[in-house]
Design a protein around this motif. Structure first.
Motif, PDB file in Angstrom:
ATOM      1  N   THR A 194       0.760  -0.923   0.035  1.00  0.00           N
ATOM      2  CA  THR A 194       0.117  -0.028   0.091  1.00  0.00           C
ATOM      3  C   THR A 194       0.734   1.170  -0.015  1.00  0.00           C
ATOM      4  O   THR A 194       0.592   2.356  -0.751  1.00  0.00           O
ATOM      5  CB  THR A 194      -1.025  -0.176   1.108  1.00  0.00           C
ATOM      6  OG1 THR A 194      -1.818  -1.138   1.265  1.00  0.00           O
ATOM      7  CG2 THR A 194      -1.745   1.162   1.244  1.00  0.00           C
ATOM      8  N   CYS A 195       1.996   1.254   0.881  1.00  0.00           N
ATOM      9  CA  CYS A 195       2.805   2.614   1.070  1.00  0.00           C
ATOM     10  C   CYS A 195       3.737   2.470  -0.106  1.00  0.00           C
ATOM     11  O   CYS A 195       4.196   3.769  -0.594  1.00  0.00           O
ATOM     12  CB  CYS A 195       3.387   2.287   2.180  1.00  0.00           C
ATOM     13  SG  CYS A 195       2.306   2.395   3.742  1.00  0.00           S
ATOM     14  N   PHE A 196       4.148   1.460  -0.703  1.00  0.00           N
ATOM     15  CA  PHE A 196       5.127   1.599  -1.833  1.00  0.00           C
ATOM     16  C   PHE A 196       4.655   0.936  -2.999  1.00  0.00           C
ATOM     17  O   PHE A 196       4.447  -0.461  -3.394  1.00  0.00           O
ATOM     18  CB  PHE A 196       6.358   0.798  -1.527  1.00  0.00           C
ATOM     19  CG  PHE A 196       6.922   1.256  -0.300  1.00  0.00           C
ATOM     20  CD1 PHE A 196       7.680   2.524  -0.294  1.00  0.00           C
ATOM     21  CD2 PHE A 196       6.818   0.568   0.976  1.00  0.00           C
ATOM     22  CE1 PHE A 196       8.284   3.094   1.017  1.00  0.00           C
ATOM     23  CE2 PHE A 196       7.520   1.060   2.177  1.00  0.00           C
ATOM     24  CZ  PHE A 196       8.269   2.274   2.228  1.00  0.00           C
ATOM     25  N   ASP A 197       3.738   1.835  -3.927  1.00  0.00           N
ATOM     26  CA  ASP A 197       3.046   1.045  -5.083  1.00  0.00           C
ATOM     27  C   ASP A 197       3.485   1.427  -6.170  1.00  0.00           C
ATOM     28  O   ASP A 197       2.676   1.372  -7.423  1.00  0.00           O
ATOM     29  CB  ASP A 197       1.328   1.475  -4.862  1.00  0.00           C
ATOM     30  CG  ASP A 197       1.422   3.084  -4.761  1.00  0.00           C
ATOM     31  OD1 ASP A 197       2.463   3.624  -4.825  1.00  0.00           O
ATOM     32  OD2 ASP A 197       0.170   3.323  -4.766  1.00  0.00           O
ATOM     33  N   GLY A 198       4.634   2.000  -6.360  1.00  0.00           N
ATOM     34  CA  GLY A 198       5.369   2.147  -7.374  1.00  0.00           C
ATOM     35  C   GLY A 198       6.383   1.287  -7.962  1.00  0.00           C
ATOM     36  O   GLY A 198       6.022  -0.078  -8.039  1.00  0.00           O
ATOM     37  N   ALA A 225       4.570   6.965   6.432  1.00  0.00           N
ATOM     38  CA  ALA A 225       3.473   6.287   5.901  1.00  0.00           C
ATOM     39  C   ALA A 225       3.214   5.058   6.188  1.00  0.00           C
ATOM     40  O   ALA A 225       2.117   4.500   6.882  1.00  0.00           O
ATOM     41  CB  ALA A 225       3.362   6.418   4.424  1.00  0.00           C
ATOM     42  N   LEU A 226       4.301   4.081   6.204  1.00  0.00           N
ATOM     43  CA  LEU A 226       4.128   3.035   6.758  1.00  0.00           C
ATOM     44  C   LEU A 226       4.015   2.861   7.946  1.00  0.00           C
ATOM     45  O   LEU A 226       3.168   1.659   8.539  1.00  0.00           O
ATOM     46  CB  LEU A 226       5.583   2.057   6.260  1.00  0.00           C
ATOM     47  CG  LEU A 226       5.735   0.583   6.548  1.00  0.00           C
ATOM     48  CD1 LEU A 226       4.431  -0.311   6.045  1.00  0.00           C
ATOM     49  CD2 LEU A 226       7.002  -0.049   5.868  1.00  0.00           C
ATOM     50  N   ARG A 227       4.888   3.364   8.857  1.00  0.00           N
ATOM     51  CA  ARG A 227       4.840   3.548  10.357  1.00  0.00           C
ATOM     52  C   ARG A 227       3.377   3.960  10.824  1.00  0.00           C
ATOM     53  O   ARG A 227       2.712   3.182  11.640  1.00  0.00           O
ATOM     54  CB  ARG A 227       5.876   4.428  10.882  1.00  0.00           C
ATOM     55  CG  ARG A 227       5.743   4.492  12.515  1.00  0.00           C
ATOM     56  CD  ARG A 227       6.365   5.583  13.025  1.00  0.00           C
ATOM     57  NE  ARG A 227       5.548   7.059  12.506  1.00  0.00           N
ATOM     58  CZ  ARG A 227       6.033   8.307  12.468  1.00  0.00           C
ATOM     59  NH1 ARG A 227       7.293   8.448  12.908  1.00  0.00           N
ATOM     60  NH2 ARG A 227       5.256   9.103  12.275  1.00  0.00           N
ATOM     61  N   ASP A 228       2.656   4.719   9.984  1.00  0.00           N
ATOM     62  CA  ASP A 228       1.234   5.074  10.619  1.00  0.00           C
ATOM     63  C   ASP A 228       0.320   4.080  10.360  1.00  0.00           C
ATOM     64  O   ASP A 228      -0.544   3.932  11.183  1.00  0.00           O
ATOM     65  CB  ASP A 228       0.819   6.520  10.022  1.00  0.00           C
ATOM     66  CG  ASP A 228       1.879   7.633  10.412  1.00  0.00           C
ATOM     67  OD1 ASP A 228       2.330   7.475  11.404  1.00  0.00           O
ATOM     68  OD2 ASP A 228       1.662   8.779   9.939  1.00  0.00           O
ATOM     69  N   LEU A 229       0.516   3.483   9.137  1.00  0.00           N
ATOM     70  CA  LEU A 229      -0.363   2.453   8.672  1.00  0.00           C
ATOM     71  C   LEU A 229      -0.421   1.339   9.481  1.00  0.00           C
ATOM     72  O   LEU A 229      -1.461   0.518  10.046  1.00  0.00           O
ATOM     73  CB  LEU A 229      -0.035   2.072   7.519  1.00  0.00           C
ATOM     74  CG  LEU A 229      -1.157   0.936   6.716  1.00  0.00           C
ATOM     75  CD1 LEU A 229      -2.679   1.316   6.840  1.00  0.00           C
ATOM     76  CD2 LEU A 229      -0.642   0.639   5.223  1.00  0.00           C
ATOM     77  N   LEU A 230       0.776   0.868  10.019  1.00  0.00           N
ATOM     78  CA  LEU A 230       1.000  -0.263  10.921  1.00  0.00           C
ATOM     79  C   LEU A 230       0.736   0.013  12.439  1.00  0.00           C
ATOM     80  O   LEU A 230       0.065  -0.851  13.067  1.00  0.00           O
ATOM     81  CB  LEU A 230       2.574  -0.455  10.995  1.00  0.00           C
ATOM     82  CG  LEU A 230       2.925  -1.199   9.576  1.00  0.00           C
ATOM     83  CD1 LEU A 230       4.451  -1.496   9.627  1.00  0.00           C
ATOM     84  CD2 LEU A 230       2.630  -2.654   9.315  1.00  0.00           C
ATOM     85  N   GLU A 231       0.585   1.108  12.800  1.00  0.00           N
ATOM     86  CA  GLU A 231       0.105   1.574  14.107  1.00  0.00           C
ATOM     87  C   GLU A 231      -1.566   1.398  14.282  1.00  0.00           C
ATOM     88  O   GLU A 231      -1.942   1.079  15.338  1.00  0.00           O
ATOM     89  CB  GLU A 231       0.533   2.806  14.397  1.00  0.00           C
ATOM     90  CG  GLU A 231       1.960   3.044  14.733  1.00  0.00           C
ATOM     91  CD  GLU A 231       2.697   4.478  15.150  1.00  0.00           C
ATOM     92  OE1 GLU A 231       1.726   5.338  14.997  1.00  0.00           O
ATOM     93  OE2 GLU A 231       3.773   4.442  15.817  1.00  0.00           O
TER      94      GLU A 231
END
Length: 270
Positions: A194-198, A225-231
């Motif tokens: 999700t965070c690295f979609d390129g 972005a990844l840290r926030d999504l995982l939290e």
């Protein structure tokens, strides 16, 4: 989880057989001695001869054959020899010694060793982790080489253009730790996609880490972005997320990736 624990670091480094009828086959393997009473039957499959000889000698002596069977199974898998071919040659050996089929303990030990080696080798050469669908460490190493070659052609250092975003799942303990880690890796893989979609390369390295190879200019944004999504994810064990700078050379980057896969801590890496 420490929301401010961002870390951006660049590593600084700049037995031959008398009288045997033989031929040479794949990888130097030699078919078995032919014709003498009690000798090994001729093989079409070129199972490594020294391991078959060792098995024959152990069976003749009455010693425990398990260790030799493990070595034989692993060696055959490494040579790319299929299970049915291996079993056929081992049956020939056992018949030459006792006139009967291989003992159960030989077949069991050999099959476990063959299977484990074959699976390991397949994973090492595959482009994809079978559990998460993320790239394998081997594929990431290939992409790393590409990044260094591209940077060199452009007259810059790869450490200036790319970085790793690393996520580590806590090791944990208890009887269900393996299952929980696998489930957590699935959630983590989805979050990273999700965070690295390129065009970033996202890979699993080791049992409890995943790495994204990203543009250095995007590393902090992707980290946050990844840290926030995982939290916000539920039922995940404690996680650590950090940015790992690339070293100056491709060889050093390969060593760094190996250290990440072995579980070296962020402090040890820096």
């Amino acid at each position: 989880m420490d929301r401010d624990a961002v870390r951006l670091t660049v590593m600084k480094h700049d037995e031959p057989w008398a009288g045997a009828a033989t031929t040479t086959g794949r990888n130097g393997s030699v078919p078995h001695q032919v014709g003498a009473p009690g000798a090994l039957a001729e093989s079409l499959f070129l199972v490594p001869t020294r391991h078959l000889v060792a098995l024959r000698d152990v069976l003749r002596s009455g010693e425990d054959p398990e260790g030799v069977a493990v070595e034989l199974g692993a060696a055959a898998a490494t040579e790319g020899i299929g299970w049915s071919e291996l079993l056929r040659d081992v049956e020939d050996v056992c018949r030459s010694v006792s006139g009967s089929l291989p003992p159960y303990e030989v077949v069991r030990a050999m099959s476990i060793a063959w299977t484990e080696t074959a699976i390991h080798d397949a994973y090492e050469t595959s482009c994809e982790d079978p559990l998460t669908g993320l790239a394998s460490a081997a594929h990431l190493r290939s992409r790393l080489d590409d990044a260094y070659r591209l940077a060199e052609r452009s007259g810059v250092s790869a450490s200036e253009t790319a970085a790793f975003v690393v996520v580590e799942i806590a090791a944990g303990s208890g009887p269900d730790v393996g299952l929980l880690r696998s489930l957590s890796m699935l959630v983590l893989a989805d979050a990273m996609r999700t965070c690295f979609d390129g065009d970033e390369t996202i890979a699993r390295v080791g049992e409890h880490r995943a790495v994204a190879l990203v543009r250095r200019s995007d590393a902090i944004r992707g980290y946050r972005a990844l840290r926030d999504l995982l939290e916000r994810a539920v039922d995940l064990p404690p996680l650590r997320v950090w940015v790992e700078g690339l070293p100056a050379t491709s060889d050093a980057a390969t060593r760094l990736l190996g250290e990440l896969g072995r579980g070296a801590s962020a402090t040890e890496l820096g």
